[in-house]
Design a protein around this motif. Structure first.
Motif, PDB file in Angstrom:
ATOM      1  N   ALA A  25     -37.514 -35.271  44.117  1.00  0.00           N
ATOM      2  CA  ALA A  25     -38.253 -34.510  45.147  1.00  0.00           C
ATOM      3  C   ALA A  25     -38.696 -33.151  44.594  1.00  0.00           C
ATOM      4  O   ALA A  25     -39.802 -32.669  44.907  1.00  0.00           O
ATOM      5  CB  ALA A  25     -37.377 -34.331  46.384  1.00  0.00           C
ATOM      6  N   ILE A  26     -37.836 -32.568  43.755  1.00  0.00           N
ATOM      7  CA  ILE A  26     -38.203 -31.259  43.172  1.00  0.00           C
ATOM      8  C   ILE A  26     -39.383 -31.431  42.214  1.00  0.00           C
ATOM      9  O   ILE A  26     -40.315 -30.620  42.204  1.00  0.00           O
ATOM     10  CB  ILE A  26     -36.987 -30.601  42.475  1.00  0.00           C
ATOM     11  N   GLU A  27     -39.335 -32.517  41.445  1.00  0.00           N
ATOM     12  CA  GLU A  27     -40.459 -32.806  40.528  1.00  0.00           C
ATOM     13  C   GLU A  27     -41.771 -32.929  41.305  1.00  0.00           C
ATOM     14  O   GLU A  27     -42.803 -32.401  40.903  1.00  0.00           O
ATOM     15  CB  GLU A  27     -40.211 -34.133  39.810  1.00  0.00           C
ATOM     16  N   LYS A  28     -41.686 -33.627  42.449  1.00  0.00           N
ATOM     17  CA  LYS A  28     -42.893 -33.810  43.279  1.00  0.00           C
ATOM     18  C   LYS A  28     -43.398 -32.448  43.783  1.00  0.00           C
ATOM     19  O   LYS A  28     -44.597 -32.157  43.757  1.00  0.00           O
ATOM     20  CB  LYS A  28     -42.576 -34.745  44.457  1.00  0.00           C
ATOM     21  N   GLN A  29     -42.447 -31.620  44.203  1.00  0.00           N
ATOM     22  CA  GLN A  29     -42.793 -30.282  44.692  1.00  0.00           C
ATOM     23  C   GLN A  29     -43.535 -29.493  43.607  1.00  0.00           C
ATOM     24  O   GLN A  29     -44.581 -28.902  43.851  1.00  0.00           O
ATOM     25  CB  GLN A  29     -41.484 -29.548  45.094  1.00  0.00           C
ATOM     26  N   SER A  31     -45.054 -30.720  40.993  1.00  0.00           N
ATOM     27  CA  SER A  31     -46.331 -31.359  40.621  1.00  0.00           C
ATOM     28  C   SER A  31     -47.447 -30.954  41.598  1.00  0.00           C
ATOM     29  O   SER A  31     -48.632 -31.044  41.278  1.00  0.00           O
ATOM     30  CB  SER A  31     -46.184 -32.880  40.596  1.00  0.00           C
ATOM     31  N   MET A  32     -47.065 -30.521  42.796  1.00  0.00           N
ATOM     32  CA  MET A  32     -48.090 -30.068  43.755  1.00  0.00           C
ATOM     33  C   MET A  32     -48.416 -28.582  43.555  1.00  0.00           C
ATOM     34  O   MET A  32     -49.102 -27.965  44.373  1.00  0.00           O
ATOM     35  CB  MET A  32     -47.593 -30.309  45.185  1.00  0.00           C
ATOM     36  N   GLY A  33     -47.872 -28.001  42.485  1.00  0.00           N
ATOM     37  CA  GLY A  33     -48.144 -26.581  42.194  1.00  0.00           C
ATOM     38  C   GLY A  33     -47.328 -25.651  43.073  1.00  0.00           C
ATOM     39  O   GLY A  33     -47.664 -24.477  43.240  1.00  0.00           O
ATOM     40  N   LYS A  34     -46.221 -26.178  43.640  1.00  0.00           N
ATOM     41  CA  LYS A  34     -45.410 -25.354  44.550  1.00  0.00           C
ATOM     42  C   LYS A  34     -44.073 -24.972  43.910  1.00  0.00           C
ATOM     43  O   LYS A  34     -43.523 -25.720  43.108  1.00  0.00           O
ATOM     44  CB  LYS A  34     -45.137 -26.142  45.841  1.00  0.00           C
ATOM     45  N   LEU A  35     -43.571 -23.819  44.288  1.00  0.00           N
ATOM     46  CA  LEU A  35     -42.210 -23.429  43.883  1.00  0.00           C
ATOM     47  C   LEU A  35     -41.240 -24.045  44.882  1.00  0.00           C
ATOM     48  O   LEU A  35     -41.629 -24.462  45.970  1.00  0.00           O
ATOM     49  CB  LEU A  35     -42.071 -21.904  43.902  1.00  0.00           C
ATOM     50  N   THR A  36     -39.946 -24.069  44.523  1.00  0.00           N
ATOM     51  CA  THR A  36     -38.954 -24.556  45.486  1.00  0.00           C
ATOM     52  C   THR A  36     -38.584 -23.412  46.440  1.00  0.00           C
ATOM     53  O   THR A  36     -38.887 -22.238  46.160  1.00  0.00           O
ATOM     54  CB  THR A  36     -37.682 -25.052  44.780  1.00  0.00           C
ATOM     55  N   ALA A  37     -37.906 -23.759  47.532  1.00  0.00           N
ATOM     56  CA  ALA A  37     -37.596 -22.752  48.555  1.00  0.00           C
ATOM     57  C   ALA A  37     -36.831 -21.561  47.957  1.00  0.00           C
ATOM     58  O   ALA A  37     -37.170 -20.391  48.215  1.00  0.00           O
ATOM     59  CB  ALA A  37     -36.787 -23.400  49.673  1.00  0.00           C
ATOM     60  N   ARG A  38     -35.800 -21.861  47.164  1.00  0.00           N
ATOM     61  CA  ARG A  38     -34.996 -20.741  46.624  1.00  0.00           C
ATOM     62  C   ARG A  38     -35.762 -19.946  45.565  1.00  0.00           C
ATOM     63  O   ARG A  38     -35.611 -18.733  45.467  1.00  0.00           O
ATOM     64  CB  ARG A  38     -33.664 -21.263  46.072  1.00  0.00           C
ATOM     65  N   GLU A  39     -36.580 -20.641  44.770  1.00  0.00           N
ATOM     66  CA  GLU A  39     -37.404 -19.903  43.782  1.00  0.00           C
ATOM     67  C   GLU A  39     -38.313 -18.911  44.508  1.00  0.00           C
ATOM     68  O   GLU A  39     -38.495 -17.780  44.066  1.00  0.00           O
ATOM     69  CB  GLU A  39     -38.268 -20.883  42.989  1.00  0.00           C
ATOM     70  N   PHE A  91     -36.123 -16.797  55.911  1.00  0.00           N
ATOM     71  CA  PHE A  91     -35.824 -18.225  55.831  1.00  0.00           C
ATOM     72  C   PHE A  91     -36.954 -18.913  55.073  1.00  0.00           C
ATOM     73  O   PHE A  91     -38.097 -18.445  55.091  1.00  0.00           O
ATOM     74  CB  PHE A  91     -35.611 -18.861  57.223  1.00  0.00           C
ATOM     75  N   ALA A  92     -36.594 -19.995  54.366  1.00  0.00           N
ATOM     76  CA  ALA A  92     -37.606 -20.758  53.634  1.00  0.00           C
ATOM     77  C   ALA A  92     -37.297 -22.229  53.819  1.00  0.00           C
ATOM     78  O   ALA A  92     -36.198 -22.686  53.497  1.00  0.00           O
ATOM     79  CB  ALA A  92     -37.583 -20.384  52.151  1.00  0.00           C
ATOM     80  N   GLN A  93     -38.260 -22.956  54.358  1.00  0.00           N
ATOM     81  CA  GLN A  93     -38.045 -24.391  54.542  1.00  0.00           C
ATOM     82  C   GLN A  93     -38.132 -25.091  53.194  1.00  0.00           C
ATOM     83  O   GLN A  93     -38.960 -24.734  52.352  1.00  0.00           O
ATOM     84  CB  GLN A  93     -39.086 -24.940  55.526  1.00  0.00           C
ATOM     85  N   ASP A  94     -37.236 -26.079  53.009  1.00  0.00           N
ATOM     86  CA  ASP A  94     -37.138 -26.781  51.726  1.00  0.00           C
ATOM     87  C   ASP A  94     -37.771 -28.162  51.877  1.00  0.00           C
ATOM     88  O   ASP A  94     -37.138 -29.086  52.394  1.00  0.00           O
ATOM     89  CB  ASP A  94     -35.648 -26.886  51.359  1.00  0.00           C
ATOM     90  N   PHE A  95     -38.995 -28.288  51.412  1.00  0.00           N
ATOM     91  CA  PHE A  95     -39.717 -29.556  51.606  1.00  0.00           C
ATOM     92  C   PHE A  95     -39.055 -30.710  50.862  1.00  0.00           C
ATOM     93  O   PHE A  95     -39.254 -31.877  51.210  1.00  0.00           O
ATOM     94  CB  PHE A  95     -41.187 -29.411  51.160  1.00  0.00           C
ATOM     95  N   THR A  96     -38.240 -30.392  49.851  1.00  0.00           N
ATOM     96  CA  THR A  96     -37.612 -31.481  49.080  1.00  0.00           C
ATOM     97  C   THR A  96     -36.531 -32.192  49.898  1.00  0.00           C
ATOM     98  O   THR A  96     -36.085 -33.270  49.537  1.00  0.00           O
ATOM     99  CB  THR A  96     -36.997 -30.957  47.760  1.00  0.00           C
TER     100      THR A  96
END
Ligand code: HXC
Length: 514
Positions: A25-29, A31-39, A91-96
């Motif tokens: 899921a993180i790889e997919k995130q 690949s969409m040019g997005k950072l992860t919630a914590r980043e 707060f940051a929603q975690d799409f993964t």
């Protein structure tokens, strides 16, 4: 020994949760040019300042096989930190994790940090990246949104609320950002809509991409839902940090004062506004000619550009600027520009930021389109916002101030504290050509040379009214000033307005023309 084992167990538990939705899921995130919630949080906050809470919260849903699913942190990260030393709740929603969908425990984490922000009177930043209400949790998800919307409203005008759209923000989820003060979007990443392309196709049979429906450009150029547009997430975080420097932590404080600086010499205030009232110019140059370091932090730059709003500093203190923009539609007021300015004025008023207004406009926009779009109702918001505001309100009429535009743009009659005009200012019910055509119509039409008489009458009207001295003779304008005196005079006006006290009749609240 036992403690060491327990610490190791804690570390292992933490490690697991910090993986979010897992490597795939993180790889997919990414690949969409997005950072992860914590980043995202780490990029945004001061180094080493983030403290996370509710790391081990898990969902409690049991239907649709949810009892077999582990959702780390239930798809949202919450905590506190600082930005340039200012305390922040975030707060940051975690799409993964389950697409960042919002279930009961997810919503409880968000409302916990919202409650904390309000109790501690600190700004709240929400990073949205979510598929919306968690479908498996039914009404519990809807309840969660309702609790968030209620708190957004309660906190409005007490603490700054900032929303960042870094992924989908679909369905009812859009209403939390819409209730907050500032919305940030990023090109190709932000997607914000009530009903998505699938629903539109089913119900209306129309095909549209998410980008065209509610992408970053749509919301920063067409709908006005977004206040700041960025090309990348990192640029977006820089914008948020800059905004934080201009606003106070809560409504009982003032924005932080910075080291005073002069404007840059290249902004020569005498040369900006052309004599010919029909010739356009960029009013941002007037603002930059009087702000510290000539810096102007513009808000909603791409929407309703016939009015300009934003922050600058004078002698280190934050000032809110509102200015007609002669470069776009001659700076007229219309539905969108009235909405844009009115909301900003209310923001400045709620957060103790003095307002400086620069006036140069031919009035409200004529035409059936605007009438039918509700220019009466929307235009009234501007009158309401200026009349209601109790922060220091200063006006400088640069050139044209015709008709309703003169009244609406923080005139004395709406209780401006100081009104100044440059010598080229023209204050009249309407432009000289229109005025002469109406009041001297019979004389013009009945003469042997109507064109000659028209010119004569326009000149007569201009000489009589198209100047600042009639208004000055009645005290509607406090002073006619030279352009190069503007900064000095405004600084003095702000200084002597520091202890402004103003109170209206007692009421629960007014009923603005929403
Ligand atoms: C539960 C969801 C979810 C949701 C996504 N997921 N949205 N789970 N409830 N609302 C899950 C997916 O099942 C998937 O799980 C994972 O998240 C990633 O989603 P994908 O679809 O694979 O991602 P992507 O292709 O990038 O598409 C993202 C998306 C799409 C466009 C947001 O997921 C989508 O259309 N979701 C539904 C949007 C929606 O209609 N929401 C409800 C709106 S109504 P797995 O396990 O496969 O990884 C609403 C009412 C609120 O919000 C009213 C409040 C007033």
């Amino acid at each position: 020994m036992a403690l060491k084992r327990k610490i190791r167990e804690l570390q292992e538990r933490r490690e697991k949760v910090l993986k979010g939705g897992g490597d795939k899921a993180i790889e997919k995130q990414i690949s969409m040019g997005k950072l992860t919630a914590r980043e995202r949080i780490i990029f945004l906050l001061d180094d080493d300042s983030f403290n996370e809470y509710d790391l081990f919260v898990e969902h409690e849903a049991r239907d649709f096989d949810m009892d077999k699913k582990v959702l780390h942190g239930d798809g949202v990260v919450i905590g506190t930190g600082t930005i340039y030393g200012a305390p922040i709740c975030i707060f940051a929603q975690d799409f993964t994790v389950a697409g960042g969908s919002l279930g009961l425990m997810h919503s409880r984490k968000i409302t916990k940090i919202m409650d904390h922000a309000l109790k501690m009177r600190m700004p709240l930043i929400g990073i949205n990246d979510s598929g919306g209400a968690r479908i498996q949790e039914g009404v519990n998800s809807l309840a969660g949104y309702g609790e968030i919307f209620f708190r957004n409203t309660l906190s409005s005008g007490v603490i700054p609320q900032i929303s960042v759209i870094l992924g989908p923000c679909a369905g009812g989820a859009v209403y939390s950002p819409a209730l907050t003060d500032f919305v940030f979007v990023v090109d190709k990443i932000s997607k914000m809509f009530i009903t998505g392309p699938e629903v539109i196709k089913t119900v209306l049979g129309e095909e549209i991409s998410m980008e065209d429906l509610g992408g970053a450009k749509v919301h920063s150029e067409i709908t006005g839902n977004a206040h700041f547009y960025a090309e990348s997430e990192v640029q977006c975080f820089e914008q948020i940090k800059e905004l934080i420097t201009y606003i106070p932590w809560n409504n009982s404080r003032k924005a932080r004062a910075f080291k005073p600086n002069d404007p840059k010499k290249e902004y020569k205030i005498d040369n900006i506004v052309p004599d010919n009232p029909k010739q356009p110019y960029d009013v941002r140059n007037v603002i930059k000619a009087i702000t510290d370091n000539s810096v102007f932090f513009e808000i909603q730059e791409r929407w309703a550009s016939n009015i300009i709003i934003g922050f600058g500093r004078m002698e280190g203190q934050t000032i809110g600027f509102v200015a007609n923009q002669p470069l776009v539609l001659a700076g007229v007021l219309d539905v969108d520009s009235s909405d844009k300015a009115a909301r900003f004025i209310r923001y400045c008023d709620a957060f103790n930021i003095p307002i400086v207004t620069f006036v140069d406009l031919p009035g409200y926009m004529p035409g059936a389109d605007q009438e039918h779009a509700g220019v009466i109702r929307h235009g009234a918001k501007l009158l309401y916002a200026y009349s209601e505001a109790t922060v220091p309100k200063l006006t400088v009429i640069l050139r044209k101030a015709y008709g309703g535009g003169y009244i609406a743009m923080n005139s004395r009659h709406l209780r401006a504290d100081f009104v100044f005009a440059w010598p080229g200012a023209e204050i009249a019910v309407m432009g000289p050509e229109g005025a002469a055509n109406i009041i001297f119509r019979r004389e013009i039409m009945g003469s042997d040379d109507p064109e000659k008489v028209r010119k004569q009458k326009v000149k007569e009207y201009k000489d009589k009214f198209a100047n600042p001295y009639v208004a000055a003779s009645k005290g509607y304008i406090d002073s006619v000033i030279e352009p190069q005196e503007t900064r000095k005079i405004l600084l003095h006006a702000i200084e002597v307005s520091q202890n402004k006290s103003s109170s209206g009749p007692k009421k629960k609240h007014g009923i603005p023309p929403f």
